[in-house]
Each structure stands twice: as structure tokens, then as C-alpha cells.
Design a protein around this motif. Structure first.
Motif, PDB file in Angstrom:
ATOM      1  N   UNK A  17      -0.776  -1.444  14.965  1.00 18.48           N
ATOM      2  CA  UNK A  17       0.142  -1.817  13.884  1.00 18.48           C
ATOM      3  C   UNK A  17       0.095  -0.815  12.743  1.00 18.48           C
ATOM      4  N   UNK A  18      -1.123  -0.427  12.331  1.00 16.92           N
ATOM      5  CA  UNK A  18      -1.235   0.488  11.187  1.00 16.92           C
ATOM      6  C   UNK A  18      -0.710   1.880  11.547  1.00 16.92           C
ATOM      7  N   UNK A  19      -0.708   2.202  12.834  1.00 13.30           N
ATOM      8  CA  UNK A  19      -0.166   3.495  13.266  1.00 13.30           C
ATOM      9  C   UNK A  19       1.341   3.438  13.496  1.00 13.30           C
ATOM     10  N   UNK A  20       1.935   2.282  13.279  1.00 13.81           N
ATOM     11  CA  UNK A  20       3.391   2.154  13.439  1.00 13.81           C
ATOM     12  C   UNK A  20       4.061   2.474  12.110  1.00 13.81           C
ATOM     13  N   UNK A  28       1.164   2.524   2.024  1.00 10.13           N
ATOM     14  CA  UNK A  28       0.788   3.908   1.694  1.00 10.13           C
ATOM     15  C   UNK A  28       0.616   4.753   2.956  1.00 10.13           C
ATOM     16  N   UNK A  29       1.146   4.270   4.075  1.00 12.01           N
ATOM     17  CA  UNK A  29       1.105   4.971   5.365  1.00 12.01           C
ATOM     18  C   UNK A  29      -0.319   5.220   5.841  1.00 12.01           C
ATOM     19  N   UNK A  30      -1.258   4.439   5.376  1.00 13.69           N
ATOM     20  CA  UNK A  30      -2.648   4.657   5.778  1.00 13.69           C
ATOM     21  C   UNK A  30      -2.976   3.813   7.007  1.00 13.69           C
ATOM     22  N   UNK A  62     -16.862  -4.510  -1.240  1.00 13.14           N
ATOM     23  CA  UNK A  62     -16.364  -3.191  -1.675  1.00 13.14           C
ATOM     24  C   UNK A  62     -14.863  -3.086  -1.433  1.00 13.14           C
ATOM     25  N   UNK A  63     -14.228  -2.191  -2.150  1.00  2.75           N
ATOM     26  CA  UNK A  63     -12.818  -1.901  -1.924  1.00  2.75           C
ATOM     27  C   UNK A  63     -12.635  -1.566  -0.450  1.00  2.75           C
ATOM     28  N   UNK A  64     -11.488  -1.938   0.103  1.00  2.00           N
ATOM     29  CA  UNK A  64     -11.283  -1.666   1.529  1.00  2.00           C
ATOM     30  C   UNK A  64      -9.808  -1.643   1.883  1.00  2.00           C
ATOM     31  N   UNK A  65      -9.540  -1.540   3.178  1.00  2.00           N
ATOM     32  CA  UNK A  65      -8.160  -1.463   3.680  1.00  2.00           C
ATOM     33  C   UNK A  65      -7.495  -2.831   3.527  1.00  2.00           C
ATOM     34  N   UNK A  66      -6.595  -2.930   2.558  1.00  2.00           N
ATOM     35  CA  UNK A  66      -5.987  -4.229   2.268  1.00  2.00           C
ATOM     36  C   UNK A  66      -4.705  -4.414   3.103  1.00  2.00           C
ATOM     37  N   UNK A  67      -4.869  -4.387   4.425  1.00  2.00           N
ATOM     38  CA  UNK A  67      -3.799  -4.710   5.380  1.00  2.00           C
ATOM     39  C   UNK A  67      -2.500  -3.961   5.059  1.00  2.00           C
ATOM     40  N   UNK A  68      -1.403  -4.653   4.914  1.00  2.00           N
ATOM     41  CA  UNK A  68      -0.124  -3.938   4.736  1.00  2.00           C
ATOM     42  C   UNK A  68      -0.051  -3.196   3.407  1.00  2.00           C
ATOM     43  N   UNK A  69      -0.990  -3.452   2.490  1.00  2.00           N
ATOM     44  CA  UNK A  69      -1.029  -2.702   1.230  1.00  2.00           C
ATOM     45  C   UNK A  69      -1.904  -1.455   1.335  1.00  2.00           C
ATOM     46  N   UNK A  70      -2.479  -1.213   2.494  1.00  2.00           N
ATOM     47  CA  UNK A  70      -3.315  -0.036   2.665  1.00  2.00           C
ATOM     48  C   UNK A  70      -4.453   0.003   1.651  1.00  2.00           C
ATOM     49  N   UNK A  71      -4.662   1.196   1.058  1.00  2.00           N
ATOM     50  CA  UNK A  71      -5.764   1.343   0.094  1.00  2.00           C
ATOM     51  C   UNK A  71      -5.290   1.200  -1.352  1.00  2.00           C
ATOM     52  N   UNK A  72      -4.091   0.657  -1.540  1.00  2.00           N
ATOM     53  CA  UNK A  72      -3.531   0.581  -2.891  1.00  2.00           C
ATOM     54  C   UNK A  72      -4.028  -0.637  -3.673  1.00  2.00           C
ATOM     55  N   UNK A  73      -4.742  -1.544  -3.041  1.00  2.00           N
ATOM     56  CA  UNK A  73      -5.255  -2.720  -3.744  1.00  2.00           C
ATOM     57  C   UNK A  73      -6.776  -2.757  -3.613  1.00  2.00           C
ATOM     58  N   UNK A  74      -7.459  -2.869  -4.755  1.00  2.00           N
ATOM     59  CA  UNK A  74      -8.927  -2.828  -4.757  1.00  2.00           C
ATOM     60  C   UNK A  74      -9.507  -4.196  -5.102  1.00  2.00           C
ATOM     61  N   UNK A  75     -10.187  -4.819  -4.144  1.00  2.00           N
ATOM     62  CA  UNK A  75     -10.776  -6.155  -4.323  1.00  2.00           C
ATOM     63  C   UNK A  75     -12.291  -6.106  -4.537  1.00  2.00           C
ATOM     64  N   UNK A  76     -12.907  -4.935  -4.417  1.00  2.00           N
ATOM     65  CA  UNK A  76     -14.362  -4.878  -4.375  1.00  2.00           C
ATOM     66  C   UNK A  76     -15.062  -5.061  -5.713  1.00  2.00           C
TER      67      UNK A  76
END
Ligand code: PNW
Length: 478
Positions: A36-39, A45-47, A417-431
Motif C-alpha cells: 500500500x505504501x508503495x502505491x 508525503x510519498x513515504x 517515539x515519532x513514527x510512520x503515521x500511516x497515510x500521513x507518512x512522517x508528517x505527524x509526530x506522536x512520540x
């Protein structure tokens, strides 16, 4: 000082796809999130999670970070395709060893592992060959995978979570198509959810029959739910809010505690809602030892049975709005996180009380709560007062719930820690730990120190001024 019980469990949470990386390493198979993330077009953020936080290589350091903060529990998930590359059949010894070593390392530091078996990274082979959760046979596959985990780790793991947020898998994965496997339908969410409930029931039956007596662990499911507050005092809005909660949490909670879906779902969804056989109902009823809850936000609900429902629900967390005939809105006075999720601490208190009443006073563990804010690293670390204020407010609400008699027994902050936030990629930091993705470096945010003190003291001195600790928005219910 707000004081929590001595045996209250304090931890943080993560998930395999969001932190591990190592997507083609150590014999791992592909998951639906790799695909999915490679689609193109799926991740803002295309990550991808190819590298993520590189936890696959840095896991020892990450455990050391937790230990230094004095954290006592850690919720993480096992990547199914890392230990069973094709989803069924042969095991990957390197994958088995990876989690075994992680568990040993945690225990060596006095950190109790809480293991999620399914945090969304389904082996891709099971999607391509069997159509994922739409195929009833996935339940057997999941049971077999779970059995492997019980057999290999159950001597050391005493807290199991079968599924993380089946609502998200069903609605966002099979209804709105914004999460893997990206399907859009008004019928498939109900089928996927049905298979997941059966899969949970079968895994728990296996655990109880073959492992629990010897291993003495506990097992449950984690469901997510936002609070729904009636927008006005009108009885139709009160009913709409209740209906929205039944479609959100009752969808899974009712089968787990009562053996069937809520009546209101049966009436409104009709034949699109599958039926449990009597045997399945008996297997699923009573199949959890604790209530796992993830909670992030609150919305107002109003009755839409006579009007038109806006087809685009704000924040995508409305479920299938047409089936519910509920219109969701936010109070413009509410502050919001970087996800656009409203900050309404009293919503959590009300939700905990709703669960307590509806399901007969279960032991509840908050397996996720937290927030994303645009954290910026400065000279010495990352100052995130907003996150501290959020935690101060939500933990105060937890404490109020406990005081009022709710059996809330633990809290896992999303996320370590901050991580890959699904469809938001690395644009959202929860950590509470900042991750510099260019270098992989970890930096403490001030909330990490705040949380560390809280865990040490089993409580905290509330902020004298907290913009998020708002007066009750009580509209109709306590
Ligand atoms: C949860 N919604 O996801 C997950 O368990 C985590 O993996 C995730 O990082 C965290 O919450 C923050 O998003 C959700 O739309 C995703 O209602 C979407 C929703 C809720 C939870």
C-alpha cells in the motif's frame, strides 16, 4: 498531586510497521502495508515504512531509552509476515528470534511486554491469495499464527492483544479505502469485521484451551472509540449519539460481551451485517480478560434521519454515516491536535463510564492515547508543552473516571517515539521521543521527562493553567 493506584500499569505503545523498517531483511515476507505504501497516491508525503525508525536495527538502544525513562510496560506488535513470510506454513527462524530477543531485553530491564498480534500488517500473500479479511478462512490462518506466538513467547509474554482497532481495519481499510488494503465498499467493512471477530474468538479459545493454565497470561482485543456527545438536548440527538457509539464500539464490544451485534446495527444494516452461528456467538461471548481501549477524540452527534448527511465526514472517523444516520460536527471552541482531532478530555471520562455501564464493569486498559503536534527540535531537545498539557488533561479525566468507580488499570501513551503515521507518512509526530529521520537520531521531548516523573511518582501535580482542561461540555449525560 493527582495520585494513581500503586498497581496502575504505565507504558508506551508502538506498532511493527510504524517503527521497524527492515522491510526486506531477516527473511521477512511482504505485508499489505508494504504494498500500500508503495502505491502512488496513498501516503501524503510519498513515504513508506521501508526504514521507518530503523527499530529493526536499533531495538536494543530503544529498550535502553525506555529503561532510562523508568517505563515499566511496553506495548509493541509482531509483524505476522516477519515470522510467517507467506502468512501460513513455514516459519522464519530469524523473525521468531527477533521478537524473542526483544522480549528478553525488555524483561532484563524490568519492562513488561504487552504484545499485539495484529496491528494491520497482514501478510501480502493472504491478501492476494485469499482476499484478506473478506475470506472467512482468514480466521483459521490467524488462529494458527497466534498459536505460534503463544508457543514461542507465551513463557515470557503474559499480556496479549489479538487485534488492534478492528474498526479502523474495517472502515478505513475496506470502507473508505484510505488504509490498506484500500477497498471502498458499504458491505465489505461488515464482512471484514465479522472475520476478525471470529479470528479473535478462535485464537482466544486456543490460548485458553492449550496455554493459559500453564502460562497464566491474559488476553483481549483493543478497540478504538471516540466519544460522541449529543449536539443538542433534543431526544433525537441523544439517540443519534448513542447510535453512533453502538456503531463504533458496540460493533465489537457487544459481540465480545453479549454474543451479538447491537440491535440498531441489525435493523439499519440488514443483510449486509453477517450473522454468527450459535456456536460462534458462544465462542466470542466472554472472550476477553480485559477491555483494551484506544481513544483520541470527541465529536458532536446529531440526528440525520430526516435530513441530508454530508457525504464527506470530517476526519474520516464517522464510519459509514449513511447506515447510522448521524451527522458529526466539532464544537468550534475546541482546540485540536495536528491530526485535526479535537481535544476534549471529558469525552474520555464519559466514554470510560459508558463502557463500564454497558459491559458490566470490566477491567479497562487504555492501550493508546496521545497526540500529534508540530514538534521542532531546538538547542537542547524538543519543548512540547502542548503535549504535556494534553496528557495532563486526559490523565486527569482518567483519574476522575477511576474515582467514579471505573476499573481503569493502565495507560499506554501513543507513542514511545515519532513514527510512520500511516497515510500521513512522517508528517505527524506522536512520540515523546523525537526521531530525526535523516540520521535516525532520537531526542527527548520535554514530555518524555514529564512522563518519566509521572511513572516514578505514580501521579502528577496538575498544571495550574491548562487550556485543554475545559469545563464539562455536558449537554445531556453525566
Ligand atoms: C491508531 N480514526 O490509529 C493506531 O492504533 C496507531 O497505529 C496510530 O498511529 C494512532 O492511532 C494515531 O493515529 C487510528 O480515523 C487511525 O479514527 C485513525 C483513526 C483512529 C485511530
Amino acid at each position: 498531586m493527582i495520585h494513581f493506584p500503586d498497581d496502575f500499569v504505565w507504558g508506551t505503545a508502538t506498532a511493527s510497521y510504524q517503527i521497524e523498517g527492515g522491510w526486506l531483511e531477516g527473511g521477512k515476507g511482504l505485508s499489505i502495508w508494504d504494498a500500500f505504501s508503495h502505491t502512488p497516491g496513498k501516503i501524503s508525503d510519498r513515504s513508506t515504512g521501508d526504514v521507518a525508525c530503523d527499530h529493526f536495527h536499533r531495538w536494543k538502544d530503544d529498550v535502553a531509552l525506555m529503561a532510562a525513562l523508568g517505563l515499566k510496560a511496553y506495548r509493541f506488535s509482531i509483524s505476522w509476515p516477519r515470522i510467517m513470510p507467506a502468512g501460513r506454513g513455514s516459519l522464519n527462524p530469524d523473525g521468531i528470534r527477533f521478537y524473542s530477543d526483544l522480549i528478553d531485553e525488555l524483561l532484563m530491564h524490568g519492562i513488561t511486554p504487552w504484545v499485539t498480534l495484529y496491528h494491520w500488517d497482514l501478510p501480502l500473500a493472504l491478501q492476494l491469495e485469499l482476499d484478506g479479511w473478506l475470506n472467512p478462512r482468514l480466521a483459521e490462518s490467524f488462529r494458527d499464527y497466534a498459536t505460534v506466538c503463544f508457543a514461542h513467547y507465551g513463557d515470557r509474554v503474559k499480556h496479549w492483544i489479538t487485534f488492534n482497532e478492528p474498526w479502523v481495519v474495517s472502515i478505513l481499510g475496506y470502507g473508505q479505502g484510505v488504509f490498506a488494503p484500500g477497498r471502498v465498499s458499504t458491505a465489505e467493512p461488515y464482512q471484514a469485521a465479522h472475520t476478525i471477530l471470529r479470528a479473535h474468538g478462535m485464537a482466544v479459545r486456543e490460548y485458553r484451551e492449550r496455554f493459559q493454565a500453564v502460562q497464566r497470561g491474559m488476553i483481549g482485543m483493543t478497540n478504538n472509540c471516540d466519544w460522541r456527545e449529543p449536539r443538542t438536548h433534543a431526544p433525537a440527538d441523544t439517540a443519534a449519539a448513542e447510535r453512533a457509539l453502538e456503531f463504533f464500539l458496540g460493533w465489537f464490544g457487544d459481540p465480545l460481551y453479549r454474543g451479538d451485534y447491537p440491535d440498531t446495527m441489525r435493523t439499519r444494516v440488514g443483510d449486509r451485517l453477517p450473522r454468527f452461528t450459535a456456536e460462534e456467538a458462544a465462542m466470542i461471548r466472554g472472550s476477553q480478560d480485559f477491555f483494551g481501549l484506544n481513544h483520541y477524540t470527541t465529536m458532536l452527534a446529531s440526528d440525520a434521519s430526516s435530513g441530508e448527511i454530508l457525504s464527506v465526514q470530517p476526519f474520516g472517523n464517522g464510519g459509514i454515516a449513511e447506515d447510522q444516520e448521524v451527522q458529526l460536527t466539532a464544537d468550534p471552541a475546541w482546540a485540536a491536535t495536528a491530526m485535526g482531532w479535537a481535544i476534549v478530555p471529558w469525552g474520555l471520562r464519559k466514554l470510560l463510564r459508558w463502557i463500564d455501564r454497558r459491559y458490566g464493569h470490566p477491567a479497562i486498559f487504555l492501550t493508546e492515547n496521545g497526540c500529534a503536534f508540530p514538534d521542532v527540535p531546538g538547542e537542547d531537545g524538543v519543548e512540547d508543552e502542548q503535549r504535556i498539557a494534553f496528557l495532563d488533561a486526559y490523565l486527569s479525566a482518567c483519574h476522575e473516571a477511576i474515582t467514579s468507580g471505573v476499573d481503569l488499570k493502565g495507560y499506554f501513551l501513543w507513542s514511545l517515539m515519532d513514527n510512520f503515521e500511516w497515510s500521513s507518512g512522517y508528517t505527524r509526530r506522536f512520540g515523546i521521543i523525537y526521531v530525526d529521520y535523516a540520521t535516525g537520531r532520537r531526542l527527548h521531548k520535554s514530555s518524555a521527562h514529564w512522563y518519566s516523573r509521572l511513572v516514578r511518582d505514580r501521579g502528577f501535580v496538575p498544571l495550574s493553567r491548562n487550556p485543554y482542561r475545559t469545563a464539562d461540555g455536558d449537554r445531556s449525560r453525566p
